[in-house]
Scaffold this active site. Structure first.
Site, PDB file in Angstrom:
ATOM      1  N   CYS A  86      45.681  39.376  38.584  1.00 50.81           N
ATOM      2  CA  CYS A  86      44.863  38.876  37.477  1.00 50.81           C
ATOM      3  C   CYS A  86      43.677  39.811  37.208  1.00 50.81           C
ATOM      4  O   CYS A  86      43.875  40.907  36.731  1.00 50.81           O
ATOM      5  CB  CYS A  86      44.418  37.438  37.771  1.00 50.81           C
ATOM      6  N   HIS A 203      49.440  34.217  39.387  1.00 51.47           N
ATOM      7  CA  HIS A 203      48.807  34.018  40.698  1.00 51.47           C
ATOM      8  C   HIS A 203      49.822  33.526  41.740  1.00 51.47           C
ATOM      9  O   HIS A 203      49.938  32.321  41.971  1.00 51.47           O
ATOM     10  CB  HIS A 203      47.680  32.998  40.582  1.00 51.47           C
ATOM     11  N   GLU A 205      49.441  33.642  44.843  1.00 54.18           N
ATOM     12  CA  GLU A 205      48.699  33.031  45.955  1.00 54.18           C
ATOM     13  C   GLU A 205      48.446  31.549  45.739  1.00 54.18           C
ATOM     14  O   GLU A 205      48.094  30.841  46.685  1.00 54.18           O
ATOM     15  CB  GLU A 205      47.370  33.777  46.167  1.00 54.18           C
TER      16      GLU A 205
END
Length: 229
Positions: A86, A203, A205
């Protein structure tokens, strides 16, 4: 696998990616402040999401000039893998670590939603736990994720297999319906020429445990452990 997560003024996803790394490695990564000129030897460098320097001037433009980024570029040139997520992708693009640039979303609005991604290749440190053509679901949250590159650069990316992920529909069709920001050719993530640096807007994560709503991002970190441990 030893990892280092960079922290800039305005970063806000460094804790998320540190938790994802600890989940798959069992050890906490180093957290490196942007003003550091150097840091311990590491197997992986992560540029996390957020709003570094408040997105002043251009997203990632000021962070790319941080003292620590000179060391990141030096180590990337030596082959140390860099994962840029990002705002990290925006910083990596501004620093010249990956080709292309990230512009304001085509609809001029911040977007925060789950997206589907088609895995373009499994032949990389970052995607070896996926199958080419596999569809995964992960979240995005950004206002400037509209990937752009000129025609010559796009041809090189396509010819050399440097496109990591494309936005797609849930059934895997890449027809623009799953594209949340207007990115050219539905590109969501790219590699550098040696595939040791990967930048992506989504994302992974935030998709590593069932309580997050999905676990499709976990394989990315597990693949890195396989490749780097």
């Amino acid at each position: 696998m030893k990892a280092a997560v960079l922290v800039f003024p305005g970063s806000n996803r460094e804790g998320d990616v540190a938790q994802a790394i600890e989940l798959v490695t069992g050890r906490q990564p180093q957290m490196i402040w942007h003003g550091e000129g150097s840091f311990e030897k590491t197997d992986l460098i992560v540029l996390p999401g957020g709003f570094s320097y408040g997105d002043y001037l251009r997203c990632g433009a000021m962070a790319a000039q941080s003292p620590v980024m000179a060391e990141v570029k030096k180590r990337a040139a030596q082959g140390v893998p860099v994962l840029a997520i990002c705002n990290g992708f925006q910083i990596a693009a501004e620093a010249g670590l990956v080709p292309g640039t990230l512009m304001r979303n085509s609809h001029l609005k911040f977007v925060c939603t789950d997206v589907h991604l088609k895995v373009e290749t499994s032949q990389s440190l970052f995607t070896n736990r996926y199958q080419a053509g596999q569809v995964i679901k992960v979240p995005v949250a950004h206002a400037e994720g509209n990937y752009f590159a000129d025609d010559d650069t796009l041809k090189r990316l396509e010819d050399r297999g440097q496109i990591a992920f494309r936005y797609c529909a849930p059934d895997g069709k890449v027809d623009g319906t799953g594209n949340p920001n207007g990115s050219i050719r539905n590109i969501a993530g790219v590699f550098n020429e040696t595939k040791t640096v990967m930048g992506l807007m989504p994302h992974p994560e935030n998709a590593v445990e069932p309580m997050f709503g999905g676990t499709d991002g976990k394989a990315l970190f597990e693949g890195l452990v396989d490749a780097l441990s």
